[in-house]
Design an enzyme around this catalytic site. Structure first.
Site, PDB file in Angstrom:
ATOM      1  N   CYS A 106      22.661  33.838  69.060  1.00  0.00           N
ATOM      2  CA  CYS A 106      21.950  33.666  70.400  1.00  0.00           C
ATOM      3  C   CYS A 106      20.693  33.240  70.456  1.00  0.00           C
ATOM      4  O   CYS A 106      20.414  32.379  71.476  1.00  0.00           O
ATOM      5  CB  CYS A 106      22.040  35.136  71.327  1.00  0.00           C
ATOM      6  SG  CYS A 106      20.966  36.258  70.587  1.00  0.00           S
ATOM      7  N   ASP A 107      19.959  33.381  69.463  1.00  0.00           N
ATOM      8  CA  ASP A 107      18.415  32.872  69.275  1.00  0.00           C
ATOM      9  C   ASP A 107      18.692  31.242  69.522  1.00  0.00           C
ATOM     10  O   ASP A 107      17.664  30.624  70.247  1.00  0.00           O
ATOM     11  CB  ASP A 107      18.027  32.964  67.863  1.00  0.00           C
ATOM     12  CG  ASP A 107      18.185  34.351  67.240  1.00  0.00           C
ATOM     13  OD1 ASP A 107      19.196  34.997  67.895  1.00  0.00           O
ATOM     14  OD2 ASP A 107      17.424  34.539  66.531  1.00  0.00           O
ATOM     15  N   ALA A 108      19.863  30.535  69.117  1.00  0.00           N
ATOM     16  CA  ALA A 108      19.854  29.148  69.485  1.00  0.00           C
ATOM     17  C   ALA A 108      19.597  28.687  70.749  1.00  0.00           C
ATOM     18  O   ALA A 108      19.274  27.535  70.900  1.00  0.00           O
ATOM     19  CB  ALA A 108      21.053  28.743  68.772  1.00  0.00           C
TER      20      ALA A 108
END
Length: 377
Positions: A159-161
């Site tokens: 999800c950081d992407a």
């Protein structure tokens, strides 16, 4: 607990941690007071400059590392808020040192996040050198499936992407009038959304390792809840802001991002703790006594932006933003270090303190201040 007594007595945030460690009093009893001084533009500018200067003087990673991608995104926002020549010169010096290049992996979002800053600076300087390497890497991403897809089935598998990649593609697509880059961003974003977003909790799992199977089996917190990482969801919130502030009102997919932003904001405001910060683990705050500044900084940034854009109800969200900004300022040491930042990782951790810092923590603080300064009293 090093450094707690250096803070002014009227600012009680750090006392929260000491008292919780001793097992006394409730969070509510120790909620940070709303100090109006921290909302004055002069004070906010001073804090932005102080924390940016400290971080610039204490480098830790390669300039093109994802950590610095987040930091320099904050530095640029702080420049916009302060118009500081020092900050602009620092941004330009960084770009010249990196030759305006991303990091090595063309298909890994972490390695292109620094391009956000290159694109922002290009809009000021109109020097094609600043964006030619970004065009090259995005074009390769568009036309050549890479190792990330082969290994994980999708490109943006964590999800950081969603903070690292989409703003680069959207900014570049608009700068170059290449709608194919916006289409690519939408496609990759939807893949991540479908895999990791929990429509009941309105939160993102960090990656597939934190998903539960149909039998309800999977990684759990000590209270039996799913693991939803504060900074991971903060990354998503910060990325949503940077996408939404780029997309034209008529863009066909804008309503999707607006809906997601509102859903996550509504859930996160429920999970904010009385001291103003969010815990490293969102659904098991009691197991993580002590707020975490990087995830909290991104949430403060996003909610302040949402208020400023009329997307979030001021009566509901302004108190949350105010509490968060007060608490975040109490994480700043007298010399300008942003503390209480969880170290690099992929899940909630407890191994951090007032002395724990990372460059992305400062970036989140700078982003938060750049929007809080715009709030109307």
């Amino acid at each position: 607990m090093t450094g707690i007594l250096r803070f002014p007595p009227r600012l009680l945030f750090c006392a929260v941690f000491l008292t919780l460690a001793l097992g006394h009093a409730s969070h509510a009893q120790l909620a940070a007071p709303i100090d109006k001084a921290v909302f004055k533009p002069k004070f906010i500018k001073q804090q932005l400059l102080k924390t940016a200067r400290w971080q610039l003087a204490h480098p830790k990673h390669a300039l093109t590392d994802w950590t610095n991608g987040a930091f320099y995104s904050g530095v640029f926002a702080a420049y916009q808020a302060t118009r500081s020549k020092l900050l602009l010169d620092s941004l330009m010096a960084m770009g010249e040192r990196t030759q305006w290049r991303p990091d090595k992996r063309y298909d890994h979002a972490d390695d292109i996040v620094i391009c956000q800053t290159y694109l922002n600076l290009y809009r000021l300087k109109k020097d094609r050198r600043m964006i030619e390497p970004t065009i090259e890497v995005v074009e390769k991403l568009r036309t050549e499936p890479g190792p990330e897809v082969q290994a994980h089935g999708i490109t943006w598998w964590w999800c950081d992407a969603l903070f690292m990649g989409p703003p680069v593609l959207v900014k570049l697509g608009l700068i170059e009038n290449r709608p194919q880059y916006l289409t690519l961003s939408d496609t990759l974003y939807q893949q991540t959304y479908r895999r990791l977003y929990n429509p009941q909790e309105h939160l993102f799992a960090r990656d597939a390792a934190y998903l539960w199977n149909e039998a309800g089996e999977g990684r759990k917190e000590s209270n039996g809840q799913r693991i939803f990482w504060s900074r991971g969801n903060g990354w998503v919130m910060g990325g949503l802001v940077q996408v939404l502030q780029e997309l034209p009102p008529t863009h066909p997919n804008r309503p999707f991002y607006v809906k997601l932003f509102k859903e996550m904001s509504a859930r996160l405001v429920q999970l904010q703790q009385p001291d103003g910060l969010w815990r490293a683990s969102l659904l098991d705050p009691a197991a993580y006594p002590g707020g975490e500044a990087s995830g909290s900084g991104f949430d403060c940034y996003a909610m302040a932006w949402g208020i400023n854009q009329g997307l979030l109800d001021q009566a509901t969200y302004l108190p949350a933003v105010q509490k968060a900004w007060v608490a975040l300022n109490n994480c700043v040491s007298p010399e300008g270090r942003v503390g209480w930042v969880q170290p690099i990782g992929a899940d909630p951790r407890r191994d951090f303190s007032a002395d724990s810092w990372e460059v992305y923590g400062t970036g989140a603080f700078l982003l938060a201040g750049s929007e809080v300064i715009k709030l109307k009293p």
